[in-house]
Design a protein around this motif. Sequence first.
Motif, short mmCIF file in Angstrom:
data_model
loop_
_atom_site.label_atom_id
_atom_site.label_comp_id
_atom_site.label_asym_id
_atom_site.label_seq_id
_atom_site.Cartn_x
_atom_site.Cartn_y
_atom_site.Cartn_z
N LEU A 48 -2.29 43.18 -69.97
CA LEU A 48 -1.94 41.90 -69.98
C LEU A 48 -1.98 41.36 -71.55
CD1 LEU A 48 -1.54 39.06 -68.66
CD2 LEU A 48 -4.06 38.59 -68.74
N VAL A 49 -2.96 41.68 -72.15
CA VAL A 49 -3.24 41.47 -73.72
C VAL A 49 -1.55 42.14 -74.19
CG1 VAL A 49 -4.27 41.87 -75.89
CG2 VAL A 49 -5.68 41.15 -73.82
N ASN A 50 -1.55 43.21 -74.08
CA ASN A 50 -0.38 43.76 -74.63
C ASN A 50 0.95 43.09 -74.21
OD1 ASN A 50 1.09 46.39 -75.78
ND2 ASN A 50 2.30 46.13 -73.71
N ASP A 51 1.27 42.82 -72.99
CA ASP A 51 2.39 42.26 -72.80
C ASP A 51 2.40 40.94 -73.08
OD1 ASP A 51 2.60 44.50 -71.01
OD2 ASP A 51 2.31 43.48 -69.01
N VAL A 52 1.68 40.01 -73.33
CA VAL A 52 1.59 38.69 -73.75
C VAL A 52 1.71 38.50 -75.21
CG1 VAL A 52 0.21 36.54 -74.07
CG2 VAL A 52 0.11 37.51 -72.08
N CYS A 53 1.00 39.60 -75.94
CA CYS A 53 1.16 39.66 -77.59
C CYS A 53 2.73 40.24 -77.58
CB CYS A 53 0.23 40.74 -78.07
SG CYS A 53 -1.51 40.05 -78.11
N VAL A 54 3.19 40.97 -76.83
CA VAL A 54 4.68 41.62 -77.19
C VAL A 54 5.60 40.50 -77.20
CG1 VAL A 54 6.48 43.18 -76.55
CG2 VAL A 54 4.10 44.16 -76.85
N ARG A 55 5.44 39.73 -75.95
CA ARG A 55 6.22 38.57 -75.56
C ARG A 55 6.38 37.37 -76.55
NH1 ARG A 55 4.47 38.91 -70.15
NH2 ARG A 55 3.23 36.83 -70.47
N MET A 56 5.08 37.10 -77.23
CA MET A 56 4.83 36.07 -78.01
C MET A 56 4.98 36.62 -79.74
SD MET A 56 1.64 34.04 -76.20
CE MET A 56 2.04 32.40 -77.35
N GLY A 57 5.25 37.85 -79.94
CA GLY A 57 5.27 38.17 -81.29
C GLY A 57 4.04 38.33 -81.85
N LYS A 58 2.93 38.50 -81.14
CA LYS A 58 1.56 38.64 -81.97
C LYS A 58 1.16 40.11 -82.07
CE LYS A 58 0.49 34.07 -81.56
NZ LYS A 58 0.15 33.24 -82.48
N ALA A 59 0.88 40.09 -83.44
CA ALA A 59 -0.06 41.68 -83.66
C ALA A 59 -1.11 41.52 -83.01
CB ALA A 59 -0.17 41.59 -85.39
N TYR A 60 -1.44 42.99 -82.60
CA TYR A 60 -2.88 42.91 -81.79
C TYR A 60 -3.39 44.44 -81.88
CZ TYR A 60 -1.79 45.52 -77.58
OH TYR A 60 -1.53 46.63 -76.69
N SER A 61 -4.45 44.59 -81.90
CA SER A 61 -5.33 45.95 -81.99
C SER A 61 -5.71 46.31 -80.65
CB SER A 61 -6.44 45.99 -82.68
OG SER A 61 -7.42 46.92 -82.69
N HIS A 62 -5.40 47.43 -80.12
CA HIS A 62 -5.94 48.35 -78.71
C HIS A 62 -6.90 49.23 -79.13
CE1 HIS A 62 -6.11 50.61 -75.41
NE2 HIS A 62 -5.78 51.88 -76.21
N GLY A 63 -7.94 49.01 -78.43
CA GLY A 63 -9.05 49.99 -78.45
C GLY A 63 -9.55 50.42 -76.87
N GLY A 64 -10.18 51.57 -76.97
CA GLY A 64 -10.56 52.10 -75.54
C GLY A 64 -11.73 53.03 -75.84
N ILE A 65 -12.51 53.18 -74.86
CA ILE A 65 -13.73 54.18 -75.11
C ILE A 65 -13.88 54.56 -73.50
CG2 ILE A 65 -14.77 53.34 -76.92
CD1 ILE A 65 -16.64 51.89 -75.39
N ALA A 66 -14.26 55.89 -73.32
CA ALA A 66 -14.79 56.60 -72.31
C ALA A 66 -15.45 57.86 -72.64
CB ALA A 66 -13.68 56.77 -71.32
N ASP A 67 -16.57 58.22 -71.97
CA ASP A 67 -17.52 59.37 -72.20
C ASP A 67 -17.69 59.55 -73.55
OD1 ASP A 67 -17.26 60.08 -69.62
OD2 ASP A 67 -15.43 60.82 -69.76
N TYR A 68 -17.47 60.57 -74.15
CA TYR A 68 -17.78 60.70 -75.68
C TYR A 68 -16.47 60.42 -76.58
CZ TYR A 68 -21.80 63.43 -74.00
OH TYR A 68 -22.93 63.46 -73.18
N GLY A 69 -15.48 59.81 -76.15
CA GLY A 69 -14.40 59.54 -76.84
C GLY A 69 -13.74 58.06 -76.93
N GLY A 70 -12.78 58.04 -77.51
CA GLY A 70 -12.11 56.71 -77.79
C GLY A 70 -10.86 56.87 -78.39
N GLU A 71 -10.10 55.79 -78.52
CA GLU A 71 -8.69 55.32 -79.21
C GLU A 71 -8.53 54.15 -79.61
OE1 GLU A 71 -6.38 56.49 -75.73
OE2 GLU A 71 -5.57 54.58 -75.70
#
Length: 246
Positions: free
Chosen positions: A137-160
């Motif tokens: 949802l954050v991705n879609d709204v930011c893309v539609r509105m032309g907003k820059a954003y940072s994505h982050g995700g974590i699981a187990d011993y890793g992240g992105e």
Amino acid sequence: MYDFTEEEIRRYSRNMLLAGFGTKEQDKLRSARVLIVGAGGLGSPVALYLVAAGVGTIGLVDYDTVDVSNLQRQILHTTRDIDRPKVASAEEKLRAINPHVSVEVWATALDQNNAENIVGRYDFVVEATDNLEAKFLVNDVCVRMGKAYSHGGIADYGGEAMTHVAGTACLRCVYGAPPPDDTKKKIGVLGSVAGLIGSVQATETIKYFTGIGQLLTDKLLVVDAADMTFAKMNVGRNPQCPVCKQ
């Protein structure tokens, strides 16, 4: 030229000793408005570092209350905050760290009905949730509105982590859509990994406003803390992406 008080100059002096980071860049941070979606594992280090760095306005969106199981990784909150709204707990800590920063709280879930209204008030968005639907949802709204954003995700011993600005790959370019509901089970996560990825997101936010360095655009940073490996993968825009295709 920039009306920093003596106290502010002392507070941000280590920022302004950096090459290419002077009062002009610090003033850009002071004028910045950043929305953090999620006041948990990722949102905690992001908010702490951005407030300490002098970002002028921080918005926090979170509908949840503090649970004892959060304390292993959600470092904005303490034992005495259990059962308090996360945004209230977070606001208290952030104001104590830096009284020069304005903290705006949204004690609600971000959804299709309110996302554009909330996101539209800010210059940059940090997606720091553990909810897959909210991430997209954050991705879609930011893309539609032309907003820059940072994505982050974590699981187990890793992240992105990755950063999106207009014209660069978005989350759907990389992953397409959230996985099916049966994948939404509770998983373990090493608390310090949230600190690693959250610190990356905070750094990307600072870089966005100051223009220092290169952003993680069209790149996906993947971290494996078990082996302590960091890989930066090139990702490109998907011409068939349902959100950002031209």
